[in-house]
Design a protein around this motif. Structure first.
Motif, PDB file in Angstrom:
ATOM      1  N   VAL A   1       0.834  -1.208   0.000  1.00  0.00           N
ATOM      2  CA  VAL A   1       0.000   0.000   0.000  1.00  0.00           C
ATOM      3  C   VAL A   1       0.866   1.254   0.000  1.00  0.00           C
ATOM      4  CG1 VAL A   1      -1.596   1.349   1.414  1.00  0.00           C
ATOM      5  CG2 VAL A   1      -2.029  -1.083   1.024  1.00  0.00           C
ATOM      6  N   ARG A   2       2.010   1.202   0.626  1.00  0.00           N
ATOM      7  CA  ARG A   2       2.899   2.379   0.670  1.00  0.00           C
ATOM      8  C   ARG A   2       3.457   2.736  -0.702  1.00  0.00           C
ATOM      9  NH1 ARG A   2       5.004  -0.598   5.273  1.00  0.00           N
ATOM     10  NH2 ARG A   2       4.135   0.272   7.211  1.00  0.00           N
ATOM     11  N   LEU A   3       3.337   1.830  -1.665  1.00  0.00           N
ATOM     12  CA  LEU A   3       3.826   2.094  -3.018  1.00  0.00           C
ATOM     13  C   LEU A   3       2.807   2.845  -3.868  1.00  0.00           C
ATOM     14  CD1 LEU A   3       5.360  -1.435  -3.714  1.00  0.00           C
ATOM     15  CD2 LEU A   3       6.587   0.620  -2.999  1.00  0.00           C
ATOM     16  N   PHE A   4       1.567   2.942  -3.387  1.00  0.00           N
ATOM     17  CA  PHE A   4       0.514   3.612  -4.146  1.00  0.00           C
ATOM     18  C   PHE A   4       0.635   5.129  -4.032  1.00  0.00           C
ATOM     19  CE2 PHE A   4      -1.074  -0.546  -4.260  1.00  0.00           C
ATOM     20  CZ  PHE A   4      -2.201  -0.620  -5.050  1.00  0.00           C
ATOM     21  N   ASP A   5       0.101   5.816  -5.060  1.00  0.00           N
ATOM     22  CA  ASP A   5      -0.049   7.275  -5.009  1.00  0.00           C
ATOM     23  C   ASP A   5       1.278   7.992  -4.771  1.00  0.00           C
ATOM     24  OD1 ASP A   5      -1.580   9.529  -5.252  1.00  0.00           O
ATOM     25  OD2 ASP A   5      -2.080   9.635  -3.129  1.00  0.00           O
ATOM     26  N   LYS A   6       2.307   7.544  -5.476  1.00  0.00           N
ATOM     27  CA  LYS A   6       3.628   8.141  -5.319  1.00  0.00           C
ATOM     28  C   LYS A   6       3.829   9.288  -6.301  1.00  0.00           C
ATOM     29  CE  LYS A   6       5.847   5.566  -2.210  1.00  0.00           C
ATOM     30  NZ  LYS A   6       6.570   6.124  -1.072  1.00  0.00           N
ATOM     31  N   ASP A   7       4.630  10.258  -5.883  1.00  0.00           N
ATOM     32  CA  ASP A   7       5.037  11.344  -6.773  1.00  0.00           C
ATOM     33  C   ASP A   7       6.475  11.123  -7.196  1.00  0.00           C
ATOM     34  OD1 ASP A   7       3.241  13.225  -7.670  1.00  0.00           O
ATOM     35  OD2 ASP A   7       3.148  14.246  -5.737  1.00  0.00           O
TER      36      ASP A   7
END
Length: 217
Positions: free
Chosen positions: A189-195
Motif C-alpha cells: 500500500v505504501r507504493l501507491f499514489d507516489k510522486d
C-alpha cells in the motif's frame, strides 16, 4: 486473524457513486473456488456525492459487502489513498488481499478463480490484466513484493492514473488489480499514489517495459 478460506477485495472510493452503481456488483458476484468465502471491503474517502447512500443500498442486498469511511478531518501522511487502503486492509480477514479499483471491474466471471489458482502456485504478489478485445484476463505472479514494486510504483503513482493506455498493456505494466499476501500488503500500500520527478518516472517506465518484455519472450 486471517483465514485460509477467505479472500478479501479492498476498494477505496471518493465521489464515485455512478461507478459504484455500475461496477460494484461485478466484484460482489464473482464466483470463487469451492469452500472459499469472499468479502468486499469498500472505504469511502469522505465522498460529497450520494456514495454513502448507494453503498447502504448495496449492503442491504449483499451481506458479503463491508463498508467504512475515512473522515475528511483525518490527518494524512503522505496520502489519503494510502490511508484509505490501509483502513480496508486492516479490516481484511484473509491470507490474500486484492487491491482493486472501482473503475476497473472484473472482465470475466473467472477472474477471481484465476487469482486463486495463481495464489496456489506460490509468490507474494499477483497482478491481473484485462484484454477487452478478446474478453479475457491474464495474470502475472511475482515471488516477492520487491520484484513487483516497480510496477506498483509506476502504475499507481497517482489515484486514477496509470491505466489509461491500451497499447501493449502487459509490457507497460498496466494491470487492473493486484493481489498481495496479507503479511506484506501494508508495504504494498505504501507504493501507491507516489510522486516522482519526470526523470524518475521515465526510468520506471523503461524498467517495467524491459522486464515485462523479457517475460513475454
Amino acid at each position: 486473524m486471517t483465514t485460509d478460506n477467505r479472500l478479501s477485495i479492498v476498494i477505496a472510493v471518493h465521489d464515485q457513486a455512478n461507478e459504484i452503481e455500475q461496477n460494484l456488483e461485478r466484484f460482489l458476484t464473482q464466483p470463487c473456488e469451492e469452500g472459499c468465502e469472499v468479502e468486499v471491503i469498500v472505504v469511502d474517502d469522505s465522498s460529497t456525492d450520494n456514495t454513502p447512500d448507494v453503498l447502504t443500498q448495496m449492503k442491504n442486498r449483499y451481506p458479503q459487502l463491508y463498508t467504512t469511511f475515512l473522515p475528511k478531518s483525518v490527518v494524512f501522511n503522505p496520502s489519503r489513498l494510502q490511508l484509505a487502503l490501509s483502513v480496508g486492509v486492516k479490516a481484511a480477514k484473509s491470507q490474500w488481499v486484492v487491491l482493486a479499483d472501482i473503475s476497473r471491474p472484473p472482465l470475466t466471471e473467472d477472474w477471481l478463480k484465476g487469482l486463486q489458482q495463481q495464489a496456489a502456485r506460490g509468490g507474494e504478489v499477483m497482478m491481473s490484466y484485462s484484454d477487452k478485445k478478446h474478453n479475457s484476463v491474464y495474470y502475472q505472479t511475482w515471488q516477492t513484493l520487491d520484484d513487483a514494486a516497480p510496477l506498483i510504483r509506476k502504475a499507481e503513482r497517482r489515484p486514477g492514473n496509470g491505466h489509461q493506455g491500451k497499447w501493449k498493456k502487459f509490457r507497460r505494466g498496466l494491470y487492473d488489480a493486484v493481489a498481495v499476501r496479507k503479511d506484506c500488503v501494508h508495504d504494498a500500500v505504501r507504493l501507491f499514489d507516489k510522486d516522482f520527478s519526470s526523470y524518475a518516472l521515465w526510468k520506471l517506465r523503461w524498467q517495467v517495459w524491459w522486464r515485462n518484455t523479457d517475460n513475454c519472450a
